[in-house]
Scaffold this active site. Structure first.
Site, PDB file in Angstrom:
ATOM      1  N   HIS A   1       0.820  -1.211   0.000  1.00 19.26           N
ATOM      2  CA  HIS A   1       0.000   0.000   0.000  1.00 19.26           C
ATOM      3  C   HIS A   1       0.853   1.259   0.000  1.00 19.26           C
ATOM      4  O   HIS A   1       0.555   2.233  -0.709  1.00 19.26           O
ATOM      5  CB  HIS A   1      -0.915  -0.018   1.236  1.00 19.26           C
ATOM      6  CG  HIS A   1      -1.785   1.174   1.352  1.00 19.26           C
ATOM      7  ND1 HIS A   1      -1.722   2.039   2.409  1.00 19.26           N
ATOM      8  CD2 HIS A   1      -2.752   1.659   0.530  1.00 19.26           C
ATOM      9  CE1 HIS A   1      -2.597   3.006   2.249  1.00 19.26           C
ATOM     10  NE2 HIS A   1      -3.243   2.805   1.125  1.00 19.26           N
TER      11      HIS A   1
ATOM     12  N   GLU B   1       2.151   1.938  -3.465  1.00 18.34           N
ATOM     13  CA  GLU B   1       1.135   2.561  -4.323  1.00 18.34           C
ATOM     14  C   GLU B   1       1.130   4.082  -4.129  1.00 18.34           C
ATOM     15  O   GLU B   1       1.082   4.852  -5.092  1.00 18.34           O
ATOM     16  CB  GLU B   1      -0.244   1.982  -4.010  1.00 18.34           C
ATOM     17  CG  GLU B   1      -1.385   2.612  -4.786  1.00 18.34           C
ATOM     18  CD  GLU B   1      -2.678   2.616  -4.004  1.00 18.34           C
ATOM     19  OE1 GLU B   1      -3.370   3.660  -4.022  1.00 18.34           O
ATOM     20  OE2 GLU B   1      -2.997   1.597  -3.366  1.00 18.34           O
ATOM     21  N   HIS B   2       1.194   4.510  -2.867  1.00 24.41           N
ATOM     22  CA  HIS B   2       1.237   5.948  -2.588  1.00 24.41           C
ATOM     23  C   HIS B   2       2.472   6.592  -3.219  1.00 24.41           C
ATOM     24  O   HIS B   2       2.384   7.662  -3.846  1.00 24.41           O
ATOM     25  CB  HIS B   2       1.263   6.185  -1.073  1.00 24.41           C
ATOM     26  CG  HIS B   2      -0.085   6.174  -0.445  1.00 24.41           C
ATOM     27  ND1 HIS B   2      -0.674   7.293   0.106  1.00 24.41           N
ATOM     28  CD2 HIS B   2      -0.987   5.176  -0.267  1.00 24.41           C
ATOM     29  CE1 HIS B   2      -1.863   6.988   0.600  1.00 24.41           C
ATOM     30  NE2 HIS B   2      -2.071   5.693   0.390  1.00 24.41           N
TER      31      HIS B   2
ATOM     32  N   GLU C   1      -4.604   7.705   7.022  1.00 31.25           N
ATOM     33  CA  GLU C   1      -5.570   6.831   6.358  1.00 31.25           C
ATOM     34  C   GLU C   1      -5.964   5.676   7.268  1.00 31.25           C
ATOM     35  O   GLU C   1      -7.137   5.291   7.353  1.00 31.25           O
ATOM     36  CB  GLU C   1      -4.979   6.306   5.050  1.00 31.25           C
ATOM     37  CG  GLU C   1      -5.966   5.570   4.169  1.00 31.25           C
ATOM     38  CD  GLU C   1      -5.369   5.167   2.833  1.00 31.25           C
ATOM     39  OE1 GLU C   1      -6.070   4.461   2.084  1.00 31.25           O
ATOM     40  OE2 GLU C   1      -4.213   5.546   2.532  1.00 31.25           O
TER      41      GLU C   1
END
Length: 439
Positions: free
Chosen positions: A79, A82-83, A159
């Site tokens: 994840h 991806e950022h 998040e």
């Protein structure tokens, strides 16, 4: 991430999940389309479907690597990566990338789940080459700036904090941790806070290189697209060594049981029951889909009729099937006032007992299969759903499924098979109830 961009990402994730449900189904036979598939010498699979009369094209790059493919000290890297891929490339910084994305309509985005990472966008056909170049630049040429990495670690932490405030999502994560134990399928996609904090530029770069070298990579496009051009773009964009031989993860062992939790943010009781389900490639996959529709997949389902319509115990109640590459999860969910949680649980148990004893009726089978067929055909009106379906067919099955085969498979699902599946799955389950905190 802006609220607008976040909504766009959530919309596409819903499209992706819709395609997952119907991934074994092919396009509507009434449309003059042809799905083309080519595996290039560089190991990249290119899939396209041309839709005559469209002015747009839906594009995606899907990497067969998700949160379950991480080692324990990488929990959250998928994840976080991806950022970081949106923070700038070796050719231009993040501001320039954002400008380029907005100039194409602002639809370029990405998401990570447990078994894949998807970069996608829908653009005008005249901009397809530029959009593809932008997607591949994001994926293959990140700059991994130190300052950007420090910033994104904080963003990911925010998040995770937002996700923890959503009681339903938080409780779902607790159930996954219980049923899969120490297996990576139990880990939150957002990752472990300590692992994310310790992620260095060097380690994230090494993770990125390994993912590109070892993971399946699928390029897909649906709309006004030429397959030969798409293949040429993919051939030029991915020149590095790729062997597509990722480490094989062991299949997890499902654990049943019960648990009661309290959560300060909870305003009502959340009941989550989970049972083991099939993998995507299972022979009975579509029988599971039919069984799920009958159990709690819509407003005509047993759970909705009994808990919502007849007894008024739950505003939200449903069942959800999540098949994975080697196993699966089948979830029952209901949200009810805390004082009614025992009644709601008893009603859920009663619905299950009825179905497990008697199985679906002839009428149940008829409406469920007709409903699924209609949902499929309506979904084929959306280029992104078509694209996601093709991608997931190849990712999970290694082939594109012919029209006749899929329709015959759905038509052949019978009540005896559905009853067998219900009994096999729901003889062992995990039950969680999350209650409001005591005042």
């Amino acid at each position: 991430m802006s609220a607008d961009v976040s909504r766009k990402m959530d919309d596409f994730k819903n499209v992706f999940l819709f395609a997952h449900t119907f991934l074994l189904f092919p396009p509507d036979m009434t449309r003059a389309t042809e799905s083309l598939c080519t595996t290039l010498d560089n190991g990249v699979t290119v899939i396209s479907e041309r839709l005559p009369g469209r002015r747009s094209v839906a594009l995606s790059l899907t990497v067969g690597n998700g949160s379950r493919d991480q080692s324990p000290d990488e929990n959250g890297f998928a994840h976080l990566l991806e950022h970081m891929l949106f923070k700038g490339s070796t050719a231009r910084d993040g501001d320039a990338l954002n400008t380029a994305m907005e100039s194409l309509g602002g639809t370029i985005n990405a998401f990570t789940d447990r078994e894949s990472t998807v970069f996608h966008g829908t653009v005008l056909a005249e901009d397809a080459a530029e959009a593809f170049a932008l997607l591949t630049e994001l994926l293959t040429k990140p700059r991994f700036d130190h300052a950007d990495l420090r910033l994104e670690k904080r963003v990911v932490a925010q998040e995770a904090a937002m996700a923890a405030e959503d009681v339903e999502d938080w409780a779902q994560e607790r159930v996954l941790a219980e049923i899969w134990g120490a297996h990576p399928l139990a880990w939150p996609v957002l990752g472990n806070a300590q692992c994310i904090r310790s992620a260095s530029r060097k380690r994230l770069q090494a993770y990125h290189q390994r993912v590109l070298a070892e993971s399946p990579l699928i390029v897909a496009a649906v709309g006004e697209v030429e397959h030969t051009a798409l293949c040429a773009w993919a051939e030029a964009a991915f020149r590095g060594p790729r062997h597509g031989a990722r480490a094989v993860m062991p299949t997890p062992q499902f654990h049943g049981g019960q648990k009661r939790l309290r959560r300060a943010q909870a305003q009502q009781a959340h009941l989550i029951w989970m049972a083991p389900a099939c993998s995507v490639a299972a022979e009975d996959y579509l029988a599971y889909v039919v069984a799920n529709a009958i159990l709690g997949g819509g407003t005509a389902s047993y759970l909705f009729r009994e808990l919502r319509e007849k007894r008024g115990l739950a505003y939200q109640v449903f069942s959800h099937l999540d098949p994975l590459r080697d196993c699966g999860e089948w979830t029952l969910y209901a949200a009810t006032p805390g004082a009614q949680q025992a009644q709601a649980a008893a009603a859920m148990a009663e619905v299950l007992a009825t179905l497990l004893e008697h199985g679906p009726t002839v009428e149940d089978m008829a409406w469920a299969k007709r409903s699924l067929r209609i949902q499929l055909l309506l979904g084929q009106e959306d280029a992104e759903i078509r694209m996601s379906r093709l991608t997931r067919q190849w990712l999970y099955l290694g082939r594109l499924v012919p029209v006749k085969e899929s329709l015959q498979t759905l038509a052949s699902v019978d009540a005896d098979t559905v009853l067998r599946i219900l009994r096999e799955a729901w003889t062992e389950r995990f039950e969680l109830v999350c209650l409001p905190a005591r005042r």
